[in-house]
Design an enzyme around this catalytic site. Structure first.
Site, PDB file in Angstrom:
ATOM      1  N   HIS A  96       0.849  -1.189   0.000  1.00 20.51           N
ATOM      2  CA  HIS A  96       0.000   0.000   0.000  1.00 20.51           C
ATOM      3  C   HIS A  96       0.883   1.237   0.000  1.00 20.51           C
ATOM      4  O   HIS A  96       1.510   1.563   0.995  1.00 20.51           O
ATOM      5  CB  HIS A  96      -0.915  -0.020   1.225  1.00 20.51           C
ATOM      6  CG  HIS A  96      -1.812  -1.211   1.265  1.00 20.51           C
ATOM      7  ND1 HIS A  96      -1.411  -2.433   1.724  1.00 20.51           N
ATOM      8  CD2 HIS A  96      -3.100  -1.374   0.857  1.00 20.51           C
ATOM      9  CE1 HIS A  96      -2.397  -3.301   1.620  1.00 20.51           C
ATOM     10  NE2 HIS A  96      -3.438  -2.696   1.095  1.00 20.51           N
ATOM     11  N   HIS A 100      -4.628   3.925  -2.911  1.00 23.05           N
ATOM     12  CA  HIS A 100      -4.584   3.178  -1.648  1.00 23.05           C
ATOM     13  C   HIS A 100      -3.714   1.935  -1.772  1.00 23.05           C
ATOM     14  O   HIS A 100      -3.079   1.515  -0.813  1.00 23.05           O
ATOM     15  CB  HIS A 100      -6.015   2.787  -1.259  1.00 23.05           C
ATOM     16  CG  HIS A 100      -6.093   1.921  -0.050  1.00 23.05           C
ATOM     17  ND1 HIS A 100      -6.263   2.415   1.217  1.00 23.05           N
ATOM     18  CD2 HIS A 100      -6.014   0.575   0.096  1.00 23.05           C
ATOM     19  CE1 HIS A 100      -6.282   1.424   2.084  1.00 23.05           C
ATOM     20  NE2 HIS A 100      -6.141   0.288   1.435  1.00 23.05           N
ATOM     21  N   GLU A 108     -16.680  -5.898  25.147  1.00 24.06           N
ATOM     22  CA  GLU A 108     -15.816  -7.080  25.201  1.00 24.06           C
ATOM     23  C   GLU A 108     -14.616  -6.918  24.265  1.00 24.06           C
ATOM     24  O   GLU A 108     -13.497  -7.297  24.599  1.00 24.06           O
ATOM     25  CB  GLU A 108     -16.596  -8.347  24.807  1.00 24.06           C
ATOM     26  CG  GLU A 108     -17.810  -8.653  25.677  1.00 24.06           C
ATOM     27  CD  GLU A 108     -19.044  -7.864  25.286  1.00 24.06           C
ATOM     28  OE1 GLU A 108     -19.020  -7.153  24.255  1.00 24.06           O
ATOM     29  OE2 GLU A 108     -20.050  -7.945  26.032  1.00 24.06           O
ATOM     30  N   HIS A 141     -26.488 -17.200  25.023  1.00 22.12           N
ATOM     31  CA  HIS A 141     -25.493 -17.038  26.077  1.00 22.12           C
ATOM     32  C   HIS A 141     -24.749 -18.334  26.394  1.00 22.12           C
ATOM     33  O   HIS A 141     -23.874 -18.346  27.259  1.00 22.12           O
ATOM     34  CB  HIS A 141     -26.156 -16.500  27.350  1.00 22.12           C
ATOM     35  CG  HIS A 141     -26.556 -15.054  27.269  1.00 22.12           C
ATOM     36  ND1 HIS A 141     -27.281 -14.541  26.226  1.00 22.12           N
ATOM     37  CD2 HIS A 141     -26.302 -13.997  28.097  1.00 22.12           C
ATOM     38  CE1 HIS A 141     -27.474 -13.245  26.414  1.00 22.12           C
ATOM     39  NE2 HIS A 141     -26.886 -12.888  27.536  1.00 22.12           N
TER      40      HIS A 141
END
Lengths: 672, 672
Positions: free
Chosen positions: A35, A266, A415, A477
């Site tokens: 890149h 890019h 999380e 869960h």
């Protein structure tokens, strides 16, 4: 963009930044992959930052009080490699730059922290750099509070792109940094308006400035090609003491190249003619991989700018108390204190006698209650499940704006951000992070958990409520595939302890690692203590061991982990009562068992007996132990889950899904 | 909070909302588990929304033009069950409410879409509801554009909590909704200031209002207990036509209970005395699970309020052209058009003859080029890797503000948001979504991929660059454990096609599913066509099949998937040349092979020969085929990865990691 005007305005700066641009162009073209545009676009920002503001000593890339630089937009790796080569890093040589993206080179496609000391972290998966940086900055705050400004007094600098800011984890990161007022953290947003698919506006029109402000950040907007503006913005950011800083740098991707401001820019710019034209536009007259001596020596001077500061730091260190010196060295080396094994042993002894009936999440808390006081480097936390994950102990204090010594972090419902930030702490050094959530939410933390393994850092993921044993919350869960997910990941220890003794052993191993993360799979429900005979040795260290051997001829081996070892033991009782010699093998850590020599493995899993594996999860991965390791298909069975769980009380679920000692007995007898 | 004043101000409303509160309190107390506070806090908002604004007919919960209601804060499931019982839903009876969280009940701990028709989606993992809702709203826009307002003209309503808004995926969702101006989407933020660990401010101090505005949302802030304010805000939201709407509802969790405004109030309120006091405070005089007749009949009237609209819709439908009617029914039923198998067959035939050397990602594009024109219900996209994932075909048009008919979505760098929104489209009905990213970024999309499997919807995840074969980008981008991750997940088809023919077959199967998501694991690198003999049958449907049988005595079976089938075929050539009879089994879909009867499986994998598995991934899971299914440990080997990859050209990596026909030959001969 008027390149001429830019180079004229600041000719010296221009050539120094052009060195980054030219090296990038050459390396990517040589590799025919990579890149080019991002390093070319951000060369000005990087030049000002590295030469004027960032505290580092190129000759000592692991100096503990250096500033940390994180290239969150990791695909622009040639920016980092160019800088390191220019400042005289001993590992990133010109040969390495020439070998960009080739086998064995330190200059991998994306920066890999294990390839060079000066590479703070592995980036590439977008958003991870900015998310990890929160942990870097927290670690500095905590260590500064603990060891004093004389020992730890540095900053964290991040370059992030549009991709990083679109990833959800960036929101978790910036809201954490804002909440905790991590003012030593500065993020440069490479605001080039381009992604792979086209203009950013094609898929995103977020007002990033307003978004960061909403998260309590100090925000500036500058021309990312104006060295004076860059310098002033960095100064302003450094002056802010109650907020992290974001500097929105308007830049042109692939500046001066035919592909400037396009998504083509890019990627890899490999057209020789266009590249020549770009070099001409930059006024760069050297050959490929050449840098004029004056430019190189200027950069090398920038690289040694921090040497005096480092020496001063060393002198200050030498003046600290011996105990403090030793402590700082120890926590940075990742060595455990000598006391650890003693407290673990004492806890094992006490509990093998007391034999409590506790959930392993509770057992984990009991372990932490004795560990945290002797390991001042631990920093615990939970993603808003503190009471459920049992991750907080009495002595830790809560990390907050007015209590930087606090060792417990309320991560909120983040999380992913938590896992990334924990990794950042581990990478920073001096901190041993652990943090909890429900095991099913491994899914949310996965990108960071994988990076822990890849980066070879010992983050500890405390994953409670590890099966249908969590009961009524139901299948969303209840993990069934998450043990397999973590076990399938290289360089990861997955511990599923059966009782408090194995839990203590698992923690001891996890806390002793320097290069391997651990997943602790812990129950919600109570479990009896099975290891009632105290052994000083850490049996979990072998990965699997004979918990109860057969009386009489060995006809059956039951292999189980965690909460299902209790079921195996109960099944053994029944089988033995019927005269069927049955061994129970507890397997708290497959990876460690795999690492044992064959003689030990054969002793635990000899050929001959029928084998039944028992785990409240899918069978995926179990066949290695049931049919491999001297096993046979015709003599192997598995008692566990075959699909998702359900919502009901835990005991009902175990019964309905057929995970019971009766089922194990039936399976074993069916094979005999 | 002055409960008396609230009940006095709007006594009728108060009692109707109190019915939700009381049912919640009773059900959670009976289950001794659950979350009482959220339904109690949001009862007022839900009452106004369901009784005055939401378009639905309780007697016809699958009516395609209903408004969709998504309880993103899924732990507050009793809010939804109370509402459904009150409005007279046939499936959520009072018995079901009494059986909250018990085995076999429709009223699971968290809402499960497969338990009742009126439950639009499974929620519980935070952030998923709001993220899926983007897909629901997009689906409505697309179908309205395609079938006209007469056929599709509805809204999506979401209740989200602080947890949903802290999860990173919410940022991906709100920036997508803002970018695409999904004005039919309204999110109620239950702004109660409480999480499990304590006050929200403990871990988050984000200015949510400013954050949503930064993402181009219309935002209002109201008292969430004032029915007049709620009503007015909903009206105002409905009037906005160029932005999604967020209504920040200041509420009191567990309103009127002793646990009001505390984190205790978030959980299960089971203290009988406190619960009695709360009922008294609410002025609720009925016994447990009782609702006064006038309240119940008012709610039932609200439930049938939409019946007339539904009838009018049916009449309008009957007036549409037969073709349009059939088309709408078909796409909502998820039936594939008859033409699909014909175009797949033609493509297979053509390419088994032409035998192109193309990457399977390119092959996938070639398949989509023939599929998309005959399946108007497909909506494709990519997380900013359109050119790399090969997901866009010429005929689709780009979904945008001014082109709602567009069937291609530029998702931006939002793998998780994309996956969730795709699920939302599939759940909405009428759309068959597929979307791409690099396979390693399965990690980012995992929570949504799991939910696709759990919710039994046929989302297609196009995962390209599926091994070290991607080359220079290095280990962050090279999946090694991700096949195992998806294979370990229940109810998921993981396809790893070996060539263009298998790719076409995999797509045909994936597009024909109604209740199972698919993961397509596709290469970056070119592969030869191996299926050069045209078969009309879909061989991939069997999961595994004999691609090339042994000449002479069968001594070796090589099992491989995807890019490694080519290696297996090359190894077979060598082995056969040495007189070693070798069969090659291509295994494009393990799950489908598992589903075959034993006779077929035995035919493909007979006992006796040595077996070598070949896959550029970890061995995890492979032992089932190597040692199980009549295999033997002593006769089994695997050629693949044992750890993370590295950055180098693909061919170098295959060579250095020892994944080659030579290695396979050596492994096979070593076992003979």
């Amino acid at each position: 963009m008027d390149i001429k005007a830019l180079s004229k305005a600041h000719p010296d700066h221009w050539m120094r930044a052009a060195a980054i641009r030219a090296l990038t162009l050459d390396a990517v073209a040589a590799a025919n992959s990579g890149h080019s545009g991002m390093p070319i676009g951000m060369a000005d920002v990087a030049t000002v930052l590295w030469s004027k503001h960032m505290k580092f000593d190129a000759a000592n890339p692991t100096w503990p009080d250096r500033d940390r630089f994180i290239l969150s937009a990791g695909h622009g790796s040639m920016l980092l490699y160019s800088l390191l080569y220019l400042v005289g890093d001993a590992q990133i040589t010109l040969d390495e730059v020439r070998n960009f993206r080739q086998w064995g080179a330190r200059t991998a496609g994306h920066p890999e922290n294990f390839h060079a000391d000066a590479i703070e972290m592995t980036t590439g998966p977008l958003g991870q750099g900015i998310a990890h940086s929160v942990g870097f900055a927290m670690a500095e705050e905590i260590l500064r509070a603990r060891f004093g400004k004389q020992a730890q007094d540095h900053r964290t600098w991040v370059i992030a792109g549009d991709g990083c800011l679109m990833e959800g984890v960036s929101q978790e990161a910036i809201t954490l940094a804002g909440r905790y007022e991590l003012s030593r953290l500065t993020v440069f947003w490479d605001n080039n308006g381009i992604t792979i698919d086209g203009k950013v506006s094609l898929s995103d029109r977020t007002d990033q400035v307003a978004r960061f402000r909403a998260a309590n950040w100090h925000v500036q907007e500058i021309d990312g090609h104006d060295p004076v503006a860059i310098d002033a913005a960095i100064e302003a950011a450094k002056a802010v003491t109650d907020k992290p800083s974001m500097i929105a740098c308007k830049t042109h991707i692939a500046l001066g190249h035919a592909a400037q401001d396009t998504s083509k820019g890019h990627g890899a710019l490999t057209n020789a003619e266009q590249n020549t034209a770009a070099r001409d536009a930059w006024g760069w007259v050297c050959g490929p991989f050449e840098v004029p001596e004056d430019v190189k020596s200027w950069w090398e001077a920038a690289g040694s700018r921090g040497a005096a500061e480092r020496e001063a730091w060393e002198a200050r260190m030498a003046g600290m108390s011996e105990r403090k010196q030793a402590d700082l060295s120890r926590v940075y080396a990742g060595d455990v204190p000598k006391k650890l094994s003693a407290v673990i042993r004492a806890l094992k002894k006490q509990n093998s006698e007391a034999a409590p009936n506790v959930a392993t999440r509770k057992a984990s808390e009991m372990v932490l209650e004795v560990v945290n006081p002797v390991m001042s480097e631990t920093v615990g936390g939970s993603a808003d499940l503190t009471g459920s994950n049992n991750t907080k102990t009495g002595d830790m204090g809560v990390f907050d704006i007015d209590n930087r010594k606090g060792r417990y972090v309320y991560w909120g419902i983040r999380e992913h951000g938590m896992a990334s930030a924990m990794n950042g702490m581990a990478l920073h050094g001096g901190i041993r992070p652990y943090g909890g959530t429900f095991m099913a939410f491994t899914d949310y933390a996965r990108p960071a958990m994988r990076l822990a393994a890849l980066q070879r850092i010992p983050t500890v993921f405390v994953m409670t409520h590890d099966s249908i044993g969590l009961g009524e919350d139901g299948p969303t869960h209840q993990p069934v595939e998450h043990l397999a997910i973590s076990r399938a990941t290289p360089n990861t220890f997955v511990f599923r302890p059966a009782d408090i003794v194995e839990t203590a052993e698992a923690w001891e191993i996890a806390l002793s690692q320097k290069a391997t993360p651990s997943v602790l799979s812990l129950t919600r429900q109570n479990l009896p203590t099975l290891r009632t005979q105290h052994k000083t040795n850490n049996l979990t260290e072998k990965g699997a061991y004979v918990l109860a051997d057969s009386d009489g001829k060995r006809q059956v081996i039951l292999l189980a982990t965690g909460s299902e070892v209790e079921i195996a033991v109960a099944a053994r009782d029944v089988l033995q009562a019927e005269g069927i010699g049955t061994r129970v093998v507890s397997m708290p850590c497959w990876e460690l068992f795999e690492a044992q020599d064959e003689a030990y493995r054969r002793k635990v899993l000899p050929a001959g007996p029928v084998r039944v594996g028992i785990e409240a999860a899918t069978r995926f991965g179990w066949d290695r132990w049931l049919m491999g390791e001297r096993g046979k298909e015709a003599k192997a069975a598995f008692v566990g889950m075959t699909g998702f769980g359900a919502s009901a009380p835990a005991e009902t679920l175990y019964e309905k899904f057929g995970i019971s000692s009766q089922a194990v007995v039936a399976a074993a007898k069916g094979l005999l």
